[in-house]
Design a protein around this motif. Structure first.
Motif, PDB file in Angstrom:
ATOM      1  N   ASP A  14       0.825  -1.219   0.000  1.00  0.00           N
ATOM      2  CA  ASP A  14       0.000   0.000   0.000  1.00  0.00           C
ATOM      3  C   ASP A  14       0.856   1.265   0.000  1.00  0.00           C
ATOM      4  N   LEU A  15       2.139   1.121  -0.317  1.00  0.00           N
ATOM      5  CA  LEU A  15       2.980   2.296  -0.509  1.00  0.00           C
ATOM      6  C   LEU A  15       2.772   2.846  -1.927  1.00  0.00           C
ATOM      7  N   PRO A  16       3.057   4.116  -2.171  1.00  0.00           N
ATOM      8  CA  PRO A  16       3.064   4.615  -3.544  1.00  0.00           C
ATOM      9  C   PRO A  16       4.025   3.792  -4.392  1.00  0.00           C
ATOM     10  N   ASN A  17       3.701   3.656  -5.695  1.00  0.00           N
ATOM     11  CA  ASN A  17       4.528   2.822  -6.563  1.00  0.00           C
ATOM     12  C   ASN A  17       5.505   3.657  -7.394  1.00  0.00           C
ATOM     13  N   ARG A  18       6.114   3.012  -8.389  1.00  0.00           N
ATOM     14  CA  ARG A  18       7.122   3.672  -9.213  1.00  0.00           C
ATOM     15  C   ARG A  18       6.532   4.872  -9.968  1.00  0.00           C
ATOM     16  N   THR A  19       5.276   4.744 -10.422  1.00  0.00           N
ATOM     17  CA  THR A  19       4.640   5.864 -11.129  1.00  0.00           C
ATOM     18  C   THR A  19       4.498   7.074 -10.208  1.00  0.00           C
ATOM     19  N   SER A  20       4.081   6.828  -8.976  1.00  0.00           N
ATOM     20  CA  SER A  20       3.964   7.920  -8.015  1.00  0.00           C
ATOM     21  C   SER A  20       5.314   8.558  -7.729  1.00  0.00           C
ATOM     22  N   LEU A  21       6.342   7.711  -7.641  1.00  0.00           N
ATOM     23  CA  LEU A  21       7.699   8.234  -7.421  1.00  0.00           C
ATOM     24  C   LEU A  21       8.111   9.172  -8.561  1.00  0.00           C
ATOM     25  N   GLN A  22       7.806   8.764  -9.795  1.00  0.00           N
ATOM     26  CA  GLN A  22       8.187   9.570 -10.946  1.00  0.00           C
ATOM     27  C   GLN A  22       7.491  10.927 -10.905  1.00  0.00           C
ATOM     28  N   LEU A  23       6.189  10.941 -10.594  1.00  0.00           N
ATOM     29  CA  LEU A  23       5.448  12.200 -10.516  1.00  0.00           C
ATOM     30  C   LEU A  23       5.984  13.084  -9.389  1.00  0.00           C
ATOM     31  N   ALA A  24       6.281  12.456  -8.240  1.00  0.00           N
ATOM     32  CA  ALA A  24       6.810  13.225  -7.119  1.00  0.00           C
ATOM     33  C   ALA A  24       8.189  13.795  -7.445  1.00  0.00           C
ATOM     34  N   MET A  25       8.970  13.060  -8.190  1.00  0.00           N
ATOM     35  CA  MET A  25      10.289  13.551  -8.599  1.00  0.00           C
ATOM     36  C   MET A  25      10.145  14.791  -9.479  1.00  0.00           C
ATOM     37  N   GLU A  26       9.240  14.750 -10.437  1.00  0.00           N
ATOM     38  CA  GLU A  26       9.036  15.895 -11.327  1.00  0.00           C
ATOM     39  C   GLU A  26       8.600  17.123 -10.530  1.00  0.00           C
ATOM     40  N   ALA A  27       7.714  16.911  -9.548  1.00  0.00           N
ATOM     41  CA  ALA A  27       7.263  18.038  -8.725  1.00  0.00           C
ATOM     42  C   ALA A  27       8.420  18.596  -7.891  1.00  0.00           C
ATOM     43  N   ALA A  28       9.256  17.712  -7.328  1.00  0.00           N
ATOM     44  CA  ALA A  28      10.386  18.165  -6.505  1.00  0.00           C
ATOM     45  C   ALA A  28      11.385  18.952  -7.353  1.00  0.00           C
ATOM     46  N   ILE A  29      11.609  18.492  -8.578  1.00  0.00           N
ATOM     47  CA  ILE A  29      12.548  19.205  -9.465  1.00  0.00           C
ATOM     48  C   ILE A  29      11.998  20.594  -9.804  1.00  0.00           C
ATOM     49  N   GLN A  30      10.690  20.695 -10.075  1.00  0.00           N
ATOM     50  CA  GLN A  30      10.088  22.002 -10.371  1.00  0.00           C
ATOM     51  C   GLN A  30      10.226  22.941  -9.177  1.00  0.00           C
ATOM     52  N   ASN A  31      10.006  22.430  -7.965  1.00  0.00           N
ATOM     53  CA  ASN A  31      10.167  23.261  -6.764  1.00  0.00           C
ATOM     54  C   ASN A  31      11.624  23.725  -6.608  1.00  0.00           C
ATOM     55  N   TRP A  32      12.519  22.815  -6.934  1.00  0.00           N
ATOM     56  CA  TRP A  32      13.935  23.183  -6.834  1.00  0.00           C
ATOM     57  C   TRP A  32      14.283  24.286  -7.837  1.00  0.00           C
ATOM     58  N   GLN A  33      13.799  24.134  -9.059  1.00  0.00           N
ATOM     59  CA  GLN A  33      14.118  25.117 -10.085  1.00  0.00           C
ATOM     60  C   GLN A  33      13.439  26.454  -9.832  1.00  0.00           C
ATOM     61  N   ALA A  34      12.219  26.435  -9.290  1.00  0.00           N
ATOM     62  CA  ALA A  34      11.466  27.676  -9.087  1.00  0.00           C
ATOM     63  C   ALA A  34      11.804  28.336  -7.761  1.00  0.00           C
ATOM     64  N   GLN A  35      11.983  27.531  -6.689  1.00  0.00           N
ATOM     65  CA  GLN A  35      12.133  28.102  -5.356  1.00  0.00           C
ATOM     66  C   GLN A  35      13.431  27.706  -4.667  1.00  0.00           C
ATOM     67  N   LYS A  36      14.268  26.953  -5.366  1.00  0.00           N
ATOM     68  CA  LYS A  36      15.549  26.505  -4.803  1.00  0.00           C
ATOM     69  C   LYS A  36      15.350  25.701  -3.518  1.00  0.00           C
ATOM     70  N   ARG A  37      14.328  24.850  -3.523  1.00  0.00           N
ATOM     71  CA  ARG A  37      14.082  23.986  -2.363  1.00  0.00           C
ATOM     72  C   ARG A  37      14.833  22.684  -2.582  1.00  0.00           C
ATOM     73  N   PRO A  38      15.910  22.416  -1.829  1.00  0.00           N
ATOM     74  CA  PRO A  38      16.714  21.207  -2.041  1.00  0.00           C
ATOM     75  C   PRO A  38      15.965  19.959  -1.608  1.00  0.00           C
ATOM     76  N   PHE A  39      16.293  18.848  -2.237  1.00  0.00           N
ATOM     77  CA  PHE A  39      15.687  17.568  -1.850  1.00  0.00           C
ATOM     78  C   PHE A  39      16.707  16.459  -2.084  1.00  0.00           C
ATOM     79  N   ALA A  40      16.344  15.266  -1.618  1.00  0.00           N
ATOM     80  CA  ALA A  40      17.236  14.111  -1.764  1.00  0.00           C
ATOM     81  C   ALA A  40      16.406  12.878  -2.060  1.00  0.00           C
TER      82      ALA A  40
END
Length: 508
Positions: A354-380
């Protein structure tokens, strides 16, 4: 009995023809006013002002009284027809008896056209015959009354009766047929009003037991509308807005919601509404809509047994009819929404843990990258692979391995920070996105907590055996420079590979 039957048959039409006859009462009073003025103009010819005052004025006043108190009643019709003949007799008297036959015929034609009731023809005929019989005989005895233009009373009266009877019979026959046409017209109007107002259940029975082609055509249209309502797969109801009551529902409504507990209760206060304010808010929204339509609004309704159901509700308001009506359709989407949620889970969740799957990971990655590019919010990103999982599978079976994976998934969720995302990539591989992670060192500290949580012993529910597995982790931190999802995941995967080859249960 034979005599009473025609009167009973005629009386059966009275209620439906009442609107016609109320209008006829008003017209007849207007005609009486006109005839009283005619009598006033004729009064100077033979100084008949006294007759005008004692006969014409009381007749007109009584006409007004009956119009006000009993409009459309049989008594009023009979009096109006008789009053027409009273004025006819007065005019005959005022003109010296020269126009008795012609003016009597004129009076009967007026009664026929206005009332379409042979009983009024009969009443008018009786009055004019009594007038000619009594006052004509008084004229023959020398009274200063003018009915006939000579003193040969019995001959003139007999000729008058013989002359007038066929005309009376024709008027009565025409009255019956005109009444039937008036009945048909009013019946069609009533049926059409019922259809417009959504009342497709109530039936009006013909007094004669037979219907004309026009009425049958309207009834056929009504039955077709009922058929359309019956076969509609979506629940539908017709609501009368001024009384806030349902006037008709279809079979789908009964299947979806249940039978109406009380058709006379106010719809807005019905227990169908899970939220009692829903109906008033819907009506306000409907009135404010430019096209008087609201389409597919999701609301929670209750069935008659109290079961809540999620529905899509559509409604259209018809303000161009009186009374104002609304047509409401309700579609139960409870099962559809459950299916959509299931499909959503299949698309974005791992069904085992019942954890998010690979598709969810991919979408979350795209959102994190957009936040990083727009607001310089670092992630790992942390990539993890279980150590010692294959022996558990081999020794205790795949069911035990599935249980271990479910327990580890729950532990990742418990350790995970609220804004982070723990996912299962497949097999015994997991990944976590750490939002607002300032450095790689901070990411490694969090990864260590995951590894510590995974390493705790697990008791298998079926066999009671205690097993232990470990985990290795690779960390990729995004803090500066350009980044893509593929590049970040490859960095984390390469770090994990290094940890596995460095001795496992490690973080690199």
């Amino acid at each position: 009995m034979i005599v009473a039957r025609p009167f009973a048959t005629e009386a059966a039409f009275d209620e439906l023809l009442r609107p016609f006859r109320i209008r006829a009462d008003r017209i007849m009073v207007g005609m009486n006013v006109f005839l009283l003025l005619v009598c006033a103009l004729l009064a100077p010819l033979r100084s008949t002002w006294m007759e005008w005052l004692l006969i014409g004025v009381p007749t007109l006043l009584l006409s007004f009284v009956l119009l006000r108190r009993q409009p459309g009643a049989l008594l009023t019709r009979l009096f109006m027809a008789s009053a027409f003949m009273v004025f006819t007799g007065l005019i005959i008297h005022q003109t010296g008896g020269d126009i008795e036959a012609h003016f009597s015929a004129f009076g009967l034609i007026g009664v026929l056209l206005y009332y379409r009731d042979w009983r009024t023809i009969l009443a008018a005929t009786v009055v004019i015959y009594l007038h000619h019989l009594i006052l004509g005989y008084a004229q023959a005895l020398g009274a200063p009354i003018f009915v006939f233009d000579s003193n040969q009373f019995w001959l003139l009266f007999g000729l008058h009766v013989a002359y007038f009877l066929p005309f009376v019979g024709m008027m009565g026959y025409l009255a019956i047929w005109l009444r039937r046409e008036g009945y048909e017209s009013q019946h069609v109007i009533n049926l059409a009003q019922q259809i417009v107002q959504g009342n497709l259940v109530e039936e009006a029975v013909s007094p004669t037991g037979t219907e004309t082609p026009l009425i049958n055509a309207v009834r056929l249209m009504k039955s077709r509308l009922l058929d359309l309502l019956r076969v509609m797969p979506i629940a539908a109801a017709v609501i009368r807005i001024d009384t806030d009551r349902i006037v008709n529902v279809n079979a789908a409504w009964i299947r979806t919601i249940g039978p109406l507990d009380n058709e006379h209760a106010q719809f807005g206060q019905s227990p169908i509404w899970a939220d009692p304010d829903t109906w008033s808010s819907l009506m306000q929204r409907l009135r404010e809509a430019r096209d008087k339509l609201i389409d597919k609004v999701e609301v929670v309704l209750r069935k008659n047994d109290g079961t809540p159901i999620l529905c899509e509700l559509s409604m259209i308001l018809h303000e161009d009819i009186v009374p104002v009506m609304a047509i409401l359709t309700v579609e139960d989407i409870t099962l559809r929404r459950r299916a959509e949620e299931t499909m959503q889970r299949l698309a974005f969740r791992d069904m085992l843990t019942d954890l998010p799957n690979r598709t969810s990971l991919q979408l979350a990655m795209e959102a994190a990258i957009q936040n990083w590019q727009a607001q310089k919010r670092p992630f790992a990103v942390i990539m993890m692979d279980l150590d010692g999982f294959k022996p558990v599978n081999d020794r205790y079976g795949h069911d035990a391995g599935d249980e271990v994976l479910r327990v580890i998934g729950a532990r990742l969720n418990n350790v995970n920070r609220q804004d982070d995302l723990a996912t299962r990539m497949g097999g015994d591989e997991f990944a976590v996105i750490l939002h607002d992670c300032p450095s790689a060192a901070a990411a490694r500290e969090i990864a260590q907590r995951f590894i510590t949580a995974i390493a705790r012993p697990i008791r298998l529910s079926v066999s009671g055996e205690i097993v232990s597995v470990g985990a290795s982790a690779g960390v990729a931190h995004v803090g500066d420079g350009e980044a893509t999802a593929e590049a970040i995941l490859k960095r984390a995967d390469d770090a994990l590979y290094s940890a596995k080859h460095a001795g496992k249960n490690r973080i690199t």
